[in-house]
Design a protein around this motif. Sequence first.
Motif, mmCIF file in Angstrom:
data_model
loop_
_atom_site.group_PDB
_atom_site.id
_atom_site.type_symbol
_atom_site.label_atom_id
_atom_site.label_comp_id
_atom_site.label_asym_id
_atom_site.label_seq_id
_atom_site.Cartn_x
_atom_site.Cartn_y
_atom_site.Cartn_z
ATOM 1 N N PRO A 168 6.802 6.936 -3.495
ATOM 2 C CA PRO A 168 6.830 5.902 -4.268
ATOM 3 C C PRO A 168 5.557 5.643 -5.458
ATOM 4 C CG PRO A 168 6.377 5.317 -1.849
ATOM 5 C CD PRO A 168 6.735 6.703 -1.915
ATOM 6 N N LYS A 169 4.252 6.430 -4.934
ATOM 7 C CA LYS A 169 3.166 6.083 -5.837
ATOM 8 C C LYS A 169 3.322 7.339 -6.890
ATOM 9 C CE LYS A 169 0.061 6.823 -2.480
ATOM 10 N NZ LYS A 169 0.865 6.741 -1.208
ATOM 11 N N ASN A 170 4.275 8.433 -6.858
ATOM 12 C CA ASN A 170 4.298 9.307 -7.776
ATOM 13 C C ASN A 170 2.807 10.308 -7.747
ATOM 14 O OD1 ASN A 170 6.552 8.399 -8.680
ATOM 15 N ND2 ASN A 170 5.551 7.314 -10.667
ATOM 16 N N VAL B 96 0.918 -1.374 -0.033
ATOM 17 C CA VAL B 96 0.221 0.031 -0.067
ATOM 18 C C VAL B 96 0.999 1.185 0.187
ATOM 19 C CG1 VAL B 96 -1.779 1.465 1.435
ATOM 20 C CG2 VAL B 96 -2.085 -1.178 1.119
ATOM 21 N N CYS B 97 1.919 1.379 0.948
ATOM 22 C CA CYS B 97 2.580 2.677 1.114
ATOM 23 C C CYS B 97 3.798 2.546 -0.125
ATOM 24 C CB CYS B 97 3.403 2.661 2.451
ATOM 25 S SG CYS B 97 4.252 1.588 2.937
ATOM 26 N N LEU B 98 3.927 1.638 -0.552
ATOM 27 C CA LEU B 98 4.892 1.683 -1.982
ATOM 28 C C LEU B 98 3.938 1.878 -3.097
ATOM 29 C CD1 LEU B 98 7.338 -1.342 -1.220
ATOM 30 C CD2 LEU B 98 7.732 1.253 -1.090
ATOM 31 N N GLY B 99 2.643 1.718 -3.164
ATOM 32 C CA GLY B 99 1.821 2.119 -4.155
ATOM 33 C C GLY B 99 1.933 0.937 -5.333
ATOM 34 N N LEU B 100 1.903 -0.267 -4.782
ATOM 35 C CA LEU B 100 2.043 -1.249 -5.877
ATOM 36 C C LEU B 100 0.822 -1.599 -6.451
ATOM 37 C CD1 LEU B 100 4.268 -3.877 -4.019
ATOM 38 C CD2 LEU B 100 4.854 -2.111 -5.854
ATOM 39 N N PRO B 101 0.620 -2.066 -7.700
ATOM 40 C CA PRO B 101 -0.678 -2.210 -8.289
ATOM 41 C C PRO B 101 -1.487 -3.226 -7.448
ATOM 42 C CG PRO B 101 1.120 -2.528 -9.891
ATOM 43 C CD PRO B 101 1.679 -2.259 -8.679
ATOM 44 N N GLY B 102 -3.073 -2.737 -7.431
ATOM 45 C CA GLY B 102 -3.777 -3.645 -6.778
ATOM 46 C C GLY B 102 -4.129 -3.343 -5.182
ATOM 47 N N SER B 103 -3.260 -2.531 -4.509
ATOM 48 C CA SER B 103 -3.250 -2.342 -3.242
ATOM 49 C C SER B 103 -4.082 -1.067 -3.121
ATOM 50 C CB SER B 103 -1.918 -1.940 -2.822
ATOM 51 O OG SER B 103 -1.373 -0.772 -3.336
ATOM 52 N N LEU B 104 -4.854 -1.057 -2.134
ATOM 53 C CA LEU B 104 -6.110 0.041 -1.851
ATOM 54 C C LEU B 104 -5.828 0.550 -0.224
ATOM 55 C CD1 LEU B 104 -9.220 -1.831 -2.989
ATOM 56 C CD2 LEU B 104 -7.958 0.219 -3.932
ATOM 57 N N PRO B 105 -5.966 1.911 -0.143
ATOM 58 C CA PRO B 105 -5.627 2.611 1.141
ATOM 59 C C PRO B 105 -7.038 2.458 1.886
ATOM 60 C CG PRO B 105 -6.286 4.251 -0.433
ATOM 61 C CD PRO B 105 -6.109 2.841 -1.440
ATOM 62 N N VAL B 106 -6.700 2.616 3.218
ATOM 63 C CA VAL B 106 -7.735 2.577 4.312
ATOM 64 C C VAL B 106 -7.231 3.696 5.414
ATOM 65 C CG1 VAL B 106 -9.040 1.521 6.296
ATOM 66 C CG2 VAL B 106 -8.246 0.116 4.096
ATOM 67 N N ALA B 107 -8.188 4.749 5.437
ATOM 68 C CA ALA B 107 -7.752 5.866 6.241
ATOM 69 C C ALA B 107 -7.536 5.327 7.912
ATOM 70 C CB ALA B 107 -8.838 6.934 6.411
ATOM 71 N N ASN B 108 -6.503 6.022 8.517
ATOM 72 C CA ASN B 108 -6.348 5.506 9.796
ATOM 73 C C ASN B 108 -7.341 6.563 10.820
ATOM 74 O OD1 ASN B 108 -5.076 5.576 12.246
ATOM 75 N ND2 ASN B 108 -2.966 5.286 11.698
#
Length: 498
Positions: free
Chosen positions: A99-101, A52-64
């Motif tokens: 990393p996600k640009n 997620v924090c590397l922004g790899l394809p298919g990963s989705l964020p969840v707010a803290n």
Amino acid sequence: MTTTLPAYDDVVARYEPVIGLETHVELGTNTKMFCACPTDFGGEPNTRVCPVCLGLPGSLPVANKAAIEATIRIGLALNCSIASWCRFARKNYFYPDMPKNFQISQYDEPLCVDGYLDVEVNGDLVRIGIERVHLEEDTGKSLHVGGSGRIHGATESLVDYNRAGIPLVEIVTKPVDGTGALAPEVARAYVTELRDVIRSLGVSDVRMEEGSLRCDVNTSLHPAGSTEWGTRTETKNVNSLRSVERAVRSEMLRQAMVLDSGGRIVQETRHFHEDTGDTTSGRSKETATDYRYFPEPDLVPLAPDTAWVAELKAALPELPRLHRRRLQQDWGLSDHDMQSVLNAGAVELIEATVAAGATPAAARKWWLGELSRRANEAGVELADVGATPTQVAELQGLVDAGKLNDKLARVVLEGVVAGEGSPTEIMTNRNLGVVSDTGALTAAVDEAIAANPDIAEKVRSGKVAAAGALVGAVMKTTRGQADAKTVRELVLERLGVS
């Protein structure tokens, strides 16, 4: 174009400064803003990362949620209005440490808006308007190896993504004008007070030396009497309170020099150099259009419940400025004496020492005296000098109990700072306690009388003040460990003076 900087007094006589501060605070949450990676400082490079924090394809964020709560508490402490509905946006740019640009941030719909923070400068209250407090994620860290440590001249660049994704709160002031010659001091006072407010909330350790509090300083000048403000520059990542003040002053002098020579100020970012106190050009300042903001499609909007916000507001701690005023009254200090405590960074240390059992006067004596001297000599903050408030209170307790005098207490404190243990342990191990046993002191008193017959005769003839010399002789013989009051009583007794 002239390269000679004008005098500061001349600059503020002819120009009016306008300042603005953008402060970034890393929140002390256990995990990152949009993933479960830990946020602890100092890990091996690239060991606190995930898809997620590397922004790899298919990963989705969840707010803290904890980060959202902390941001609302900061906004409330800064007298902001809390949005009933807001959302995250994508801020697009290419940097190697992102990393996600793109950065997930907030743009036109921030969480907290339109607040203020009151600060004291030279006894006067200055109200700093707060434009917005918004939540985003931090970037990683670039390391430029070789050369000066900057990218220019480096032989290679490395990237550590451990910090990428840590919850980051950005606090943006409204333009601050009308401060004149005090502009640098106002800037420093604001960041100092803001740091204290955030620390009191317990949401961040706000350590500038570790990057958990970073400040960008905006500065512009316009001719005195003009209603049109000048072009601003942004000095990036100023990393100490002292440097905040120096950066504003430096830019005021530089901009005045440029304007006096007929030049124009370029809107740009600039770098502050700790060694020289100067700023140098970085890059042209991007506009919102350059970042191509658009709503973050992978996160739902935020709609803080009003009852929850009210609960958070009711639970806010006493704000530092009000807390200091109360302490000043409780401690019976003048404005000048309280300012000395503030300048030394000793408010919390003295407060904790008093809570541990010392009187305010005694706590202030140790922290602003011997311990401040040692901190200055070692070039460290007072809190890092090597003694704790509990130890200082214990030391003073030994003095109050007559087990140590001030001279011996300073020797014991030296051992505390050196890490030898508690004051009681050091006093015992070094045999530094005050000797008040009359049997043990009588021989030393008789020896002093025999060695100073002229002084002894003066005392016998009624010149009791002369007994001080005999007391001093005994103190020297006992290496300062004798109880001076007991020694004086023995001297007079042995000389037959009532």
